[in-house]
Design an enzyme around this catalytic site. Structure first.
Site, PDB file in Angstrom:
ATOM      1  N   LYS A   1       0.843  -1.207   0.000  1.00 35.69           N
ATOM      2  CA  LYS A   1       0.000   0.000   0.000  1.00 35.69           C
ATOM      3  C   LYS A   1       0.871   1.248   0.000  1.00 35.69           C
ATOM      4  O   LYS A   1       0.622   2.207  -0.739  1.00 35.69           O
ATOM      5  CB  LYS A   1      -0.922   0.003   1.228  1.00 35.69           C
ATOM      6  CG  LYS A   1      -2.077  -0.954   1.082  1.00 35.69           C
ATOM      7  CD  LYS A   1      -2.815  -1.185   2.378  1.00 35.69           C
ATOM      8  CE  LYS A   1      -3.857  -2.292   2.172  1.00 35.69           C
ATOM      9  NZ  LYS A   1      -4.461  -2.779   3.402  1.00 35.69           N
TER      10      LYS A   1
ATOM     11  N   GLN B   1      -5.122  -1.418   9.445  1.00 35.81           N
ATOM     12  CA  GLN B   1      -4.976  -2.770   8.901  1.00 35.81           C
ATOM     13  C   GLN B   1      -5.629  -3.795   9.841  1.00 35.81           C
ATOM     14  O   GLN B   1      -5.326  -3.830  11.034  1.00 35.81           O
ATOM     15  CB  GLN B   1      -3.476  -3.079   8.723  1.00 35.81           C
ATOM     16  CG  GLN B   1      -3.182  -4.399   8.055  1.00 35.81           C
ATOM     17  CD  GLN B   1      -3.608  -4.448   6.586  1.00 35.81           C
ATOM     18  OE1 GLN B   1      -3.449  -3.483   5.842  1.00 35.81           O
ATOM     19  NE2 GLN B   1      -4.171  -5.565   6.174  1.00 35.81           N
TER      20      GLN B   1
ATOM     21  N   ASP C   1     -11.512   2.638   3.825  1.00 33.73           N
ATOM     22  CA  ASP C   1     -11.829   1.208   3.799  1.00 33.73           C
ATOM     23  C   ASP C   1     -13.347   0.997   3.707  1.00 33.73           C
ATOM     24  O   ASP C   1     -13.807  -0.120   3.522  1.00 33.73           O
ATOM     25  CB  ASP C   1     -11.316   0.549   5.098  1.00 33.73           C
ATOM     26  CG  ASP C   1     -10.394  -0.620   4.813  1.00 33.73           C
ATOM     27  OD1 ASP C   1     -10.220  -0.955   3.621  1.00 33.73           O
ATOM     28  OD2 ASP C   1      -9.850  -1.190   5.772  1.00 33.73           O
TER      29      ASP C   1
END
Ligand code: NDP
Length: 295
Positions: free
Chosen positions: A54, A98, A121
């Site tokens: 990422k 994460q 997200d």
């Protein structure tokens, strides 16, 4: 008949190039530098690989990338304090924590603490609710990738029969909403669904997001259907060799029946980070009061 292979790697590369070009445009015309902050708690090797990827792809797209690594025993309060700081930081337009988090931390509390405008997200209840209501929202990246892959085969998904196998908040549920927004007719299946092969055989579009290696068999698939395999399952390699990745679909069987199919690896997985870049760019433009970017 052999299905055409949907090249997620190439489609993701093309999407990243479009994001980079839009980032260059907003930097030039609006002095806006989109920034993504990724928070990693602990040292799970798979999560570390994702976070590195990422970071690199964010920088390659011309955006600012901020990495925050916290020890496994970080307290929930300290993690919440960091999220508060990132929520207030004008250089940060996207925040990604994460997952999975260590058991000592309540994941829902953390997700709920992220500013919904920076929730790239798409897991905050505000975004999930807006998506379910058919309103503009930041949607989770993997389902967004699934839609783009499907539309690389079918210009329009309108009126198509789709089945989504799996109903997680991360993949199945938001994918259902995105497919409805595309005017597809959607069945969502899960571990309690009856006669999954029969349900699957009706579908023009099959999305498998189960986490069970090769569960969806070739004889479940309607001839000519498009199959998008979200699953990533690590199986031990032959004779103790390198582990191999397989999807939730028995590719070697389905490829003989489907019209188009994504491979694993090289399919959906490639799209997830590319869509994260899209979401970060969209969040940055929305926060800055600019029109939605051209990706
Ligand atoms: P979850 O474990 O959160 O959800 C799995 C879903 O599958 C649940 O809804 C479950 O049903 C359903 N399910 C389990 N067993 C069966 C069965 N026998 N028949 C029908 N449905 C079943 O997984 P995720 O959604 O997070 O992930 C799914 C897969 O996608 C995994 O392989 C994961 O690694 C992969 N993944 C890939 C990503 C990518 O970037 N390509 C990103 C995210 C995930 P129930 O709700 O009833 O328990």
């Amino acid at each position: 008949m052999t299905a055409s292979i949907i090249d997620g790697k190439a489609i993701a590369a093309e999407l990243r190039a479009r994001v980079a070009s839009e980032v260059a445009r907003v930097k030039r015309d609006h002095k806006l530098l989109p920034g993504l902050a990724v928070v990693l708690v602990g040292n799970d090797p798979a999560s570390e690989v994702y976070v590195r990827s990422k970071h690199k792809q964010t920088q390659d797209a011309g955006m600012a990338s901020f990495e925050h690594k916290l020890p496994t025993d970080v307290s929930q309060d300290d993690l919440l304090a960091l999220i508060g700081t990132l929520n207030r930081d004008p250089a940060v337009h996207g925040i990604l924590v994460q997952l999975p988090l260590p058991k000592s931390i309540h994941t829902e509390t953390i997700i709920n603490a992220i500013d919904p405008a920076k929730d790239v997200d798409g897991l905050h209840p505000n975004n999930a609710g807006r998506l379910a209501g058919g309103f503009a929202a930041l949607a989770p990246c993997t389902p967004l990738g699934c839609i783009i892959l499907s539309k690389s085969v079918h210009t329009s998904l309108e009126g198509m029969n789709a089945i989504v196998i799996g109903r997680s908040n991360l993949v199945g549920r938001p994918l259902l909403q995105l497919l409805l927004n595309e005017n597809a007719t959607v069945t969502i299946a899960h571990s309690r669904s009856r006669d999954l092969p029969k349900l699957t055989a009706r579908a023009d579009l099959v999305f498998a997001a189960v986490g069970k290696p090769e569960m969806v068999r070739g004889d479940w698939i309607k001839p000519g259907a498009t199959v998008i395999d979200v699953g990533i399952n690590r199986l031990p390699g032959a004779d103790g060799g390198k582990p191999r990745l397989v999807g939730d679909v028995a590719f070697h069987e389905a490829v003989k029946v489907a019209g188009a199919i994504t491979p694993v690896p090289g399919g959906v997985g490639q799209m997830t980070v590319a869509c994260l870049l899209v979401n970060t760019l969209r969040a940055a433009c929305a926060i800055a009061g600019l029109p939605k970017p051209g990706v």
